[in-house]
Motif scaffolding. Structure first.
Motif, PDB file in Angstrom:
ATOM      1  N   VAL A  25       0.848  -1.195   0.000  1.00  0.00           N
ATOM      2  CA  VAL A  25       0.000   0.000   0.000  1.00  0.00           C
ATOM      3  C   VAL A  25       0.881   1.241   0.000  1.00  0.00           C
ATOM      4  CG1 VAL A  25      -1.671   1.338   1.343  1.00  0.00           C
ATOM      5  CG2 VAL A  25      -1.941  -1.150   1.127  1.00  0.00           C
ATOM      6  N   GLY A  26       0.541   2.178  -0.864  1.00  0.00           N
ATOM      7  CA  GLY A  26       1.315   3.411  -0.995  1.00  0.00           C
ATOM      8  C   GLY A  26       2.265   3.401  -2.175  1.00  0.00           C
ATOM      9  N   ASP A  27       2.539   2.225  -2.732  1.00  0.00           N
ATOM     10  CA  ASP A  27       3.435   2.135  -3.882  1.00  0.00           C
ATOM     11  C   ASP A  27       2.835   2.841  -5.097  1.00  0.00           C
ATOM     12  OD1 ASP A  27       5.090   0.565  -2.345  1.00  0.00           O
ATOM     13  OD2 ASP A  27       4.890  -1.243  -3.577  1.00  0.00           O
ATOM     14  N   LYS A  28       3.717   3.428  -5.902  1.00  0.00           N
ATOM     15  CA  LYS A  28       3.331   3.962  -7.205  1.00  0.00           C
ATOM     16  C   LYS A  28       3.647   2.920  -8.266  1.00  0.00           C
ATOM     17  CE  LYS A  28       2.317   8.008  -5.513  1.00  0.00           C
ATOM     18  NZ  LYS A  28       0.912   8.391  -5.310  1.00  0.00           N
ATOM     19  N   LEU A  29       2.818   2.826  -9.278  1.00  0.00           N
ATOM     20  CA  LEU A  29       2.986   1.850 -10.353  1.00  0.00           C
ATOM     21  C   LEU A  29       3.512   2.539 -11.602  1.00  0.00           C
ATOM     22  CD1 LEU A  29      -0.380  -0.058  -9.861  1.00  0.00           C
ATOM     23  CD2 LEU A  29       1.904  -0.893  -9.257  1.00  0.00           C
ATOM     24  N   ILE A  30       4.687   2.117 -12.044  1.00  0.00           N
ATOM     25  CA  ILE A  30       5.288   2.665 -13.254  1.00  0.00           C
ATOM     26  C   ILE A  30       5.260   1.606 -14.348  1.00  0.00           C
ATOM     27  CG2 ILE A  30       7.458   3.406 -14.313  1.00  0.00           C
ATOM     28  CD1 ILE A  30       8.145   4.908 -11.829  1.00  0.00           C
ATOM     29  N   LEU A  31       4.790   1.997 -15.529  1.00  0.00           N
ATOM     30  CA  LEU A  31       4.811   1.133 -16.709  1.00  0.00           C
ATOM     31  C   LEU A  31       5.749   1.775 -17.727  1.00  0.00           C
ATOM     32  CD1 LEU A  31       3.683  -1.357 -18.182  1.00  0.00           C
ATOM     33  CD2 LEU A  31       1.834   0.102 -19.034  1.00  0.00           C
ATOM     34  N   THR A  32       6.669   0.987 -18.279  1.00  0.00           N
ATOM     35  CA  THR A  32       7.752   1.565 -19.084  1.00  0.00           C
ATOM     36  C   THR A  32       7.541   1.534 -20.599  1.00  0.00           C
ATOM     37  OG1 THR A  32       9.023  -0.506 -19.155  1.00  0.00           O
ATOM     38  CG2 THR A  32       9.426   0.974 -17.284  1.00  0.00           C
ATOM     39  N   LYS A  33       6.464   0.919 -21.061  1.00  0.00           N
ATOM     40  CA  LYS A  33       6.165   0.916 -22.498  1.00  0.00           C
ATOM     41  C   LYS A  33       4.672   1.157 -22.705  1.00  0.00           C
ATOM     42  CE  LYS A  33       9.651  -2.326 -24.354  1.00  0.00           C
ATOM     43  NZ  LYS A  33       9.811  -3.545 -25.187  1.00  0.00           N
ATOM     44  N   PRO A  34       4.313   1.689 -23.875  1.00  0.00           N
ATOM     45  CA  PRO A  34       2.896   1.855 -24.180  1.00  0.00           C
ATOM     46  C   PRO A  34       2.228   0.511 -24.460  1.00  0.00           C
ATOM     47  CG  PRO A  34       4.228   2.502 -26.058  1.00  0.00           C
ATOM     48  CD  PRO A  34       5.178   2.221 -24.933  1.00  0.00           C
ATOM     49  N   LEU A  35       0.905   0.504 -24.374  1.00  0.00           N
ATOM     50  CA  LEU A  35       0.100  -0.698 -24.589  1.00  0.00           C
ATOM     51  C   LEU A  35      -0.474  -0.725 -26.005  1.00  0.00           C
ATOM     52  CD1 LEU A  35      -1.883  -0.524 -21.225  1.00  0.00           C
ATOM     53  CD2 LEU A  35       0.031  -2.058 -21.734  1.00  0.00           C
ATOM     54  N   GLY A  36      -0.940  -1.903 -26.417  1.00  0.00           N
ATOM     55  CA  GLY A  36      -1.697  -2.008 -27.660  1.00  0.00           C
ATOM     56  C   GLY A  36      -1.058  -2.801 -28.779  1.00  0.00           C
ATOM     57  N   VAL A  37       0.030  -3.506 -28.497  1.00  0.00           N
ATOM     58  CA  VAL A  37       0.768  -4.240 -29.536  1.00  0.00           C
ATOM     59  C   VAL A  37      -0.119  -5.239 -30.281  1.00  0.00           C
ATOM     60  CG1 VAL A  37       2.535  -6.005 -29.863  1.00  0.00           C
ATOM     61  CG2 VAL A  37       3.068  -3.951 -28.574  1.00  0.00           C
ATOM     62  N   SER A  38      -0.850  -6.067 -29.557  1.00  0.00           N
ATOM     63  CA  SER A  38      -1.627  -7.119 -30.223  1.00  0.00           C
ATOM     64  C   SER A  38      -2.823  -6.560 -30.984  1.00  0.00           C
ATOM     65  CB  SER A  38      -2.095  -8.171 -29.212  1.00  0.00           C
ATOM     66  OG  SER A  38      -1.002  -8.933 -28.756  1.00  0.00           O
ATOM     67  N   LEU A  39      -3.409  -5.491 -30.480  1.00  0.00           N
ATOM     68  CA  LEU A  39      -4.503  -4.863 -31.217  1.00  0.00           C
ATOM     69  C   LEU A  39      -4.017  -4.356 -32.573  1.00  0.00           C
ATOM     70  CD1 LEU A  39      -6.182  -2.993 -28.256  1.00  0.00           C
ATOM     71  CD2 LEU A  39      -7.336  -4.635 -29.748  1.00  0.00           C
ATOM     72  N   LEU A  40      -2.828  -3.782 -32.594  1.00  0.00           N
ATOM     73  CA  LEU A  40      -2.272  -3.304 -33.857  1.00  0.00           C
ATOM     74  C   LEU A  40      -1.911  -4.466 -34.781  1.00  0.00           C
ATOM     75  CD1 LEU A  40      -0.096  -0.352 -32.561  1.00  0.00           C
ATOM     76  CD2 LEU A  40      -2.166  -0.202 -33.956  1.00  0.00           C
ATOM     77  N   SER A  41      -1.394  -5.533 -34.199  1.00  0.00           N
ATOM     78  CA  SER A  41      -1.073  -6.716 -35.011  1.00  0.00           C
ATOM     79  C   SER A  41      -2.334  -7.311 -35.618  1.00  0.00           C
ATOM     80  CB  SER A  41      -0.351  -7.761 -34.154  1.00  0.00           C
ATOM     81  OG  SER A  41       0.890  -7.262 -33.705  1.00  0.00           O
ATOM     82  N   SER A  42      -3.400  -7.341 -34.820  1.00  0.00           N
ATOM     83  CA  SER A  42      -4.676  -7.852 -35.322  1.00  0.00           C
ATOM     84  C   SER A  42      -5.204  -6.975 -36.452  1.00  0.00           C
ATOM     85  CB  SER A  42      -5.688  -7.909 -34.176  1.00  0.00           C
ATOM     86  OG  SER A  42      -6.942  -8.358 -34.617  1.00  0.00           O
ATOM     87  N   ALA A  43      -5.107  -5.661 -36.264  1.00  0.00           N
ATOM     88  CA  ALA A  43      -5.551  -4.738 -37.306  1.00  0.00           C
ATOM     89  C   ALA A  43      -4.711  -4.901 -38.569  1.00  0.00           C
ATOM     90  CB  ALA A  43      -5.477  -3.303 -36.784  1.00  0.00           C
ATOM     91  N   ARG A  44      -3.438  -5.148 -38.389  1.00  0.00           N
ATOM     92  CA  ARG A  44      -2.531  -5.310 -39.532  1.00  0.00           C
ATOM     93  C   ARG A  44      -2.910  -6.520 -40.385  1.00  0.00           C
ATOM     94  NH1 ARG A  44       1.723  -2.378 -42.024  1.00  0.00           N
ATOM     95  NH2 ARG A  44       3.186  -3.842 -42.958  1.00  0.00           N
ATOM     96  N   THR A  45      -3.316  -7.602 -39.724  1.00  0.00           N
ATOM     97  CA  THR A  45      -3.626  -8.829 -40.471  1.00  0.00           C
ATOM     98  C   THR A  45      -4.831  -8.662 -41.390  1.00  0.00           C
ATOM     99  OG1 THR A  45      -5.005  -9.727 -38.690  1.00  0.00           O
ATOM    100  CG2 THR A  45      -2.665 -10.315 -38.661  1.00  0.00           C
ATOM    101  N   VAL A  46      -5.682  -7.695 -41.092  1.00  0.00           N
ATOM    102  CA  VAL A  46      -6.855  -7.467 -41.955  1.00  0.00           C
ATOM    103  C   VAL A  46      -6.727  -6.163 -42.742  1.00  0.00           C
ATOM    104  CG1 VAL A  46      -8.408  -8.852 -40.537  1.00  0.00           C
ATOM    105  CG2 VAL A  46      -8.142  -6.409 -40.027  1.00  0.00           C
ATOM    106  N   GLY A  47      -5.508  -5.633 -42.791  1.00  0.00           N
ATOM    107  CA  GLY A  47      -5.256  -4.446 -43.598  1.00  0.00           C
ATOM    108  C   GLY A  47      -5.843  -3.171 -43.051  1.00  0.00           C
ATOM    109  N   GLU A  48      -6.027  -3.101 -41.719  1.00  0.00           N
ATOM    110  CA  GLU A  48      -6.654  -1.931 -41.114  1.00  0.00           C
ATOM    111  C   GLU A  48      -5.703  -1.165 -40.197  1.00  0.00           C
ATOM    112  OE1 GLU A  48      -9.637  -0.711 -41.701  1.00  0.00           O
ATOM    113  OE2 GLU A  48     -10.137  -2.279 -43.128  1.00  0.00           O
ATOM    114  N   CYS A  49      -4.395  -1.327 -40.417  1.00  0.00           N
ATOM    115  CA  CYS A  49      -3.406  -0.631 -39.584  1.00  0.00           C
ATOM    116  C   CYS A  49      -2.432   0.117 -40.490  1.00  0.00           C
ATOM    117  CB  CYS A  49      -2.649  -1.628 -38.701  1.00  0.00           C
ATOM    118  SG  CYS A  49      -1.365  -0.875 -37.675  1.00  0.00           S
ATOM    119  N   GLU A  50      -2.324   1.407 -40.292  1.00  0.00           N
ATOM    120  CA  GLU A  50      -1.389   2.204 -41.085  1.00  0.00           C
ATOM    121  C   GLU A  50       0.042   1.755 -40.809  1.00  0.00           C
ATOM    122  OE1 GLU A  50      -1.882   6.456 -41.126  1.00  0.00           O
ATOM    123  OE2 GLU A  50      -3.965   6.260 -40.459  1.00  0.00           O
TER     124      GLU A  50
END
Length: 198
Positions: A25-50
């Motif tokens: 309790v009291g700890d701060k949570l740090i995340l070091t990379k952005p999220l969304g890799v698989s969503l973009l990969s999924s979009a890419r497979t159907v030609g919907e990702c720039e």
């Protein structure tokens, strides 16, 4: 006959292990990379990702976590894990024995990932994560696409660190090193749910 083999991949000091389930309790949570890799990969497979969005996802996956780890280990880290197949929600749920609050406005998301979720370009892994972990989460936000980002499985995702102190100072050092880190939440006393998304 059954044969069972092992190999030694490295050596570690048992006094210098970062547990993945010892946040406080009291700890701060740090995340070091952005999220969304698989969503973009999924979009890419159907030609919907720039192309520019997919290239950003690939660059994020190619970035080693060792640089962020070298900085974080200068600070009092109570718990740390990498965010991979279980998504941010799944890995955070393992880290917390009390309750974690995620501040959705602080999350860094790869460009195009949330838009892919809005177009229902989900991944099978993300849906498995939702099925497995949704009951642990109180979503105070009304944003289904952002929920998908939080459940999205990551390939070579960032480090999720629970820091006892100096979270802002650690964040400044990470950013100065070019690491797209953010304080995405904190640990609070136990509530009805293990994770609250605000």
């Amino acid at each position: 006959r059954i044969k069972y083999g092992l190999c030694v991949m490295g050596i570690l000091n048992p006094q210098k292990i970062y547990s993945n389930n010892s946040s406080r309790v009291g700890d701060k949570l740090i995340l070091t990379k952005p999220l969304g890799v698989s969503l973009l990969s999924s979009a890419r497979t159907v030609g919907e990702c720039e192309d520019k969005y997919f290239k950003a996802a690939v660059e994020s996956m190619r970035t080693l976590n060792k640089y962020a780890c070298e900085i974080l280990k200068k600070y009092k880290v109570n718990a740390m894990t990498d965010v991979t197949g279980f998504g941010l929600i799944g890995h955070l749920s393992e880290m917390v024995s009390d309750t974690a609050v995620i501040y959705s406005n602080n999350l860094k998301i790869l460009p195009g990932a949330k838009e892919a979720a809005e177009e229902f370009l989900f991944t099978a892994g993300g849906q498995r994560n939702r099925k497995s972990y949704a009951d642990l989460v109180d979503f105070e936000i009304q944003d289904f696409a952002l929920e998908e980002v939080l459940f999205d499985p990551q390939t070579s995702g960032g480090l999720l660190a629970s820091l006892a102190e100096d979270g802002e100072k650690a964040l400044e050092e990470l950013k100065a090193a070019g690491i797209p880190a953010a304080i995405v939440g904190e640990i609070i006393p136990t509530q009805d749910k293990k994770i609250i998304v605000r």
